[in-house]
Design a protein around this motif. Structure first.
Motif, PDB file in Angstrom:
ATOM      1  N   PRO A   6       0.797  -1.203  -0.105  1.00  0.00           N
ATOM      2  CA  PRO A   6       0.197  -0.013  -0.057  1.00  0.00           C
ATOM      3  C   PRO A   6       0.837   1.262   0.052  1.00  0.00           C
ATOM      4  N   SER A   7       0.391   2.351  -0.931  1.00  0.00           N
ATOM      5  CA  SER A   7       1.285   3.457  -0.829  1.00  0.00           C
ATOM      6  C   SER A   7       0.324   4.662  -1.210  1.00  0.00           C
ATOM      7  N   LYS A   8       0.874   5.778  -1.034  1.00  0.00           N
ATOM      8  CA  LYS A   8       0.078   6.911  -1.411  1.00  0.00           C
ATOM      9  C   LYS A   8       0.021   7.137  -2.947  1.00  0.00           C
ATOM     10  N   LYS A   9      -1.299   7.254  -3.283  1.00  0.00           N
ATOM     11  CA  LYS A   9      -1.513   7.259  -4.724  1.00  0.00           C
ATOM     12  C   LYS A   9      -0.973   8.573  -5.413  1.00  0.00           C
ATOM     13  N   ALA A  10      -0.351   8.480  -6.323  1.00  0.00           N
ATOM     14  CA  ALA A  10       0.152   9.648  -6.928  1.00  0.00           C
ATOM     15  C   ALA A  10      -0.702  10.052  -8.251  1.00  0.00           C
ATOM     16  N   THR A  11      -0.614  11.266  -8.199  1.00  0.00           N
ATOM     17  CA  THR A  11      -1.755  11.904  -9.264  1.00  0.00           C
ATOM     18  C   THR A  11      -1.218  12.398 -10.574  1.00  0.00           C
ATOM     19  N   LEU A  12      -1.516  11.699 -11.491  1.00  0.00           N
ATOM     20  CA  LEU A  12      -0.877  12.230 -13.028  1.00  0.00           C
ATOM     21  C   LEU A  12      -1.568  13.287 -13.429  1.00  0.00           C
ATOM     22  N   GLY A  13      -1.091  13.714 -14.456  1.00  0.00           N
ATOM     23  CA  GLY A  13      -1.566  14.936 -15.138  1.00  0.00           C
ATOM     24  C   GLY A  13      -0.501  16.070 -15.355  1.00  0.00           C
ATOM     25  N   SER A  14      -1.083  17.260 -15.437  1.00  0.00           N
ATOM     26  CA  SER A  14       0.035  18.360 -15.635  1.00  0.00           C
ATOM     27  C   SER A  14       0.574  18.555 -14.376  1.00  0.00           C
ATOM     28  N   PRO A  15       2.020  19.102 -14.322  1.00  0.00           N
ATOM     29  CA  PRO A  15       2.678  19.516 -13.108  1.00  0.00           C
ATOM     30  C   PRO A  15       2.043  20.603 -12.730  1.00  0.00           C
ATOM     31  N   ALA A  16       2.063  20.633 -11.091  1.00  0.00           N
ATOM     32  CA  ALA A  16       1.237  21.836 -10.544  1.00  0.00           C
ATOM     33  C   ALA A  16       1.922  22.958 -10.792  1.00  0.00           C
ATOM     34  N   THR A  17       1.187  24.298 -10.910  1.00  0.00           N
ATOM     35  CA  THR A  17       1.776  25.568 -10.805  1.00  0.00           C
ATOM     36  C   THR A  17       1.406  26.348  -9.646  1.00  0.00           C
ATOM     37  N   ASP A  18       2.526  27.320  -9.224  1.00  0.00           N
ATOM     38  CA  ASP A  18       2.229  28.112  -8.207  1.00  0.00           C
ATOM     39  C   ASP A  18       1.548  29.526  -8.166  1.00  0.00           C
ATOM     40  N   GLY A  19       0.933  29.664  -9.501  1.00  0.00           N
ATOM     41  CA  GLY A  19       0.297  30.924  -9.803  1.00  0.00           C
ATOM     42  C   GLY A  19       1.135  31.981 -10.076  1.00  0.00           C
ATOM     43  N   ARG A  20       2.218  31.900 -10.410  1.00  0.00           N
ATOM     44  CA  ARG A  20       3.455  33.018 -10.476  1.00  0.00           C
ATOM     45  C   ARG A  20       3.758  32.805 -11.999  1.00  0.00           C
ATOM     46  N   SER A  21       2.976  33.122 -13.036  1.00  0.00           N
ATOM     47  CA  SER A  21       3.278  33.241 -14.289  1.00  0.00           C
ATOM     48  C   SER A  21       3.405  31.970 -15.105  1.00  0.00           C
ATOM     49  N   GLY A  22       2.403  30.828 -14.124  1.00  0.00           N
ATOM     50  CA  GLY A  22       2.538  29.661 -14.893  1.00  0.00           C
ATOM     51  C   GLY A  22       3.758  28.878 -14.492  1.00  0.00           C
ATOM     52  N   ARG A  33      14.059  21.182  -1.102  1.00  0.00           N
ATOM     53  CA  ARG A  33      13.210  21.760  -2.001  1.00  0.00           C
ATOM     54  C   ARG A  33      13.431  20.978  -3.453  1.00  0.00           C
ATOM     55  N   VAL A  34      12.410  20.688  -4.008  1.00  0.00           N
ATOM     56  CA  VAL A  34      12.261  19.901  -5.160  1.00  0.00           C
ATOM     57  C   VAL A  34      11.532  20.821  -6.385  1.00  0.00           C
ATOM     58  N   ARG A  35      11.821  20.744  -7.462  1.00  0.00           N
ATOM     59  CA  ARG A  35      11.266  21.463  -8.460  1.00  0.00           C
ATOM     60  C   ARG A  35      10.118  20.916  -8.925  1.00  0.00           C
ATOM     61  N   GLY A  36       9.023  21.758  -9.303  1.00  0.00           N
ATOM     62  CA  GLY A  36       7.870  20.994  -9.650  1.00  0.00           C
ATOM     63  C   GLY A  36       7.824  20.140 -10.817  1.00  0.00           C
ATOM     64  N   GLU A  37       8.660  20.210 -12.000  1.00  0.00           N
ATOM     65  CA  GLU A  37       8.757  19.112 -12.886  1.00  0.00           C
ATOM     66  C   GLU A  37       9.381  17.765 -12.189  1.00  0.00           C
ATOM     67  N   GLU A  38      10.311  18.000 -11.168  1.00  0.00           N
ATOM     68  CA  GLU A  38      10.973  16.797 -10.687  1.00  0.00           C
ATOM     69  C   GLU A  38       9.802  15.963  -9.736  1.00  0.00           C
ATOM     70  N   GLN A  39       8.881  16.765  -9.060  1.00  0.00           N
ATOM     71  CA  GLN A  39       7.888  16.253  -8.219  1.00  0.00           C
ATOM     72  C   GLN A  39       6.812  15.454  -9.345  1.00  0.00           C
ATOM     73  N   TRP A  40       6.587  16.116 -10.540  1.00  0.00           N
ATOM     74  CA  TRP A  40       5.809  15.379 -11.665  1.00  0.00           C
ATOM     75  C   TRP A  40       6.365  14.005 -11.989  1.00  0.00           C
ATOM     76  N   VAL A  41       7.533  13.984 -12.253  1.00  0.00           N
ATOM     77  CA  VAL A  41       8.468  12.991 -12.818  1.00  0.00           C
ATOM     78  C   VAL A  41       8.313  11.767 -11.603  1.00  0.00           C
ATOM     79  N   ARG A  42       8.766  12.313 -10.333  1.00  0.00           N
ATOM     80  CA  ARG A  42       8.540  11.392  -9.428  1.00  0.00           C
ATOM     81  C   ARG A  42       7.200  10.815  -9.099  1.00  0.00           C
ATOM     82  N   ALA A  43       6.093  11.508  -9.467  1.00  0.00           N
ATOM     83  CA  ALA A  43       4.843  10.774  -9.175  1.00  0.00           C
ATOM     84  C   ALA A  43       4.575   9.846 -10.309  1.00  0.00           C
ATOM     85  N   CYS A  44       4.968  10.161 -11.746  1.00  0.00           N
ATOM     86  CA  CYS A  44       4.979   9.292 -12.786  1.00  0.00           C
ATOM     87  C   CYS A  44       5.815   8.086 -12.582  1.00  0.00           C
TER      88      CYS A  44
END
Length: 102
Positions: A6-22, A33-44
């Motif tokens: 059992p593990s935390k489910k990763a949500t796939l889709g577009s990487p999250a944005t922080d609202g600052r100019s996308g 601290r990990v960049r958003g694209e690295e978080q997304w790759v890790r989830a994938c």
């Protein structure tokens, strides 16, 4: 067949944005601290490889470290570096649309 832990489910889709100019949001992972694209790759990777631990390797302590280790049964069997490539014209258009003219 492997028994899936059992593990935390990763949500796939577009990487999250922080609202600052996308721009991609960064977050703390394992105290680093990990960049958003690295978080997304890790989830994938976690979604695609459910029996593999995706462990943060680059903690910022040294230059030129790969981003993640892939671990199975407590042993590293691969290293992962997250990179990106973008067409310069497309990137400039995206910045113009999302950030406005500067």
């Amino acid at each position: 067949m492997f028994e899936q832990k059992p593990s935390k489910k990763a949500t796939l889709g577009s990487p999250a944005t922080d609202g600052r100019s996308g721009s991609l949001a960064s977050a703390l992972v394992e105290g680093t601290r990990v960049r958003g694209e690295e978080q997304w790759v890790r989830a994938c990777l976690q979604q695609a490889l459910p029996n593999v631990e995706v462990r943060l390797h680059d903690d910022g302590s040294r230059p030129v470290m790969h981003d993640f280790d892939l671990m199975r049964e407590g042993r590293r069997f691969a290293a992962v570096e997250v990179t990106a490539a973008a067409d310069a014209v497309s990137l400039e258009l995206w910045k113009l649309i999302n950030c406005g003219a500067r």
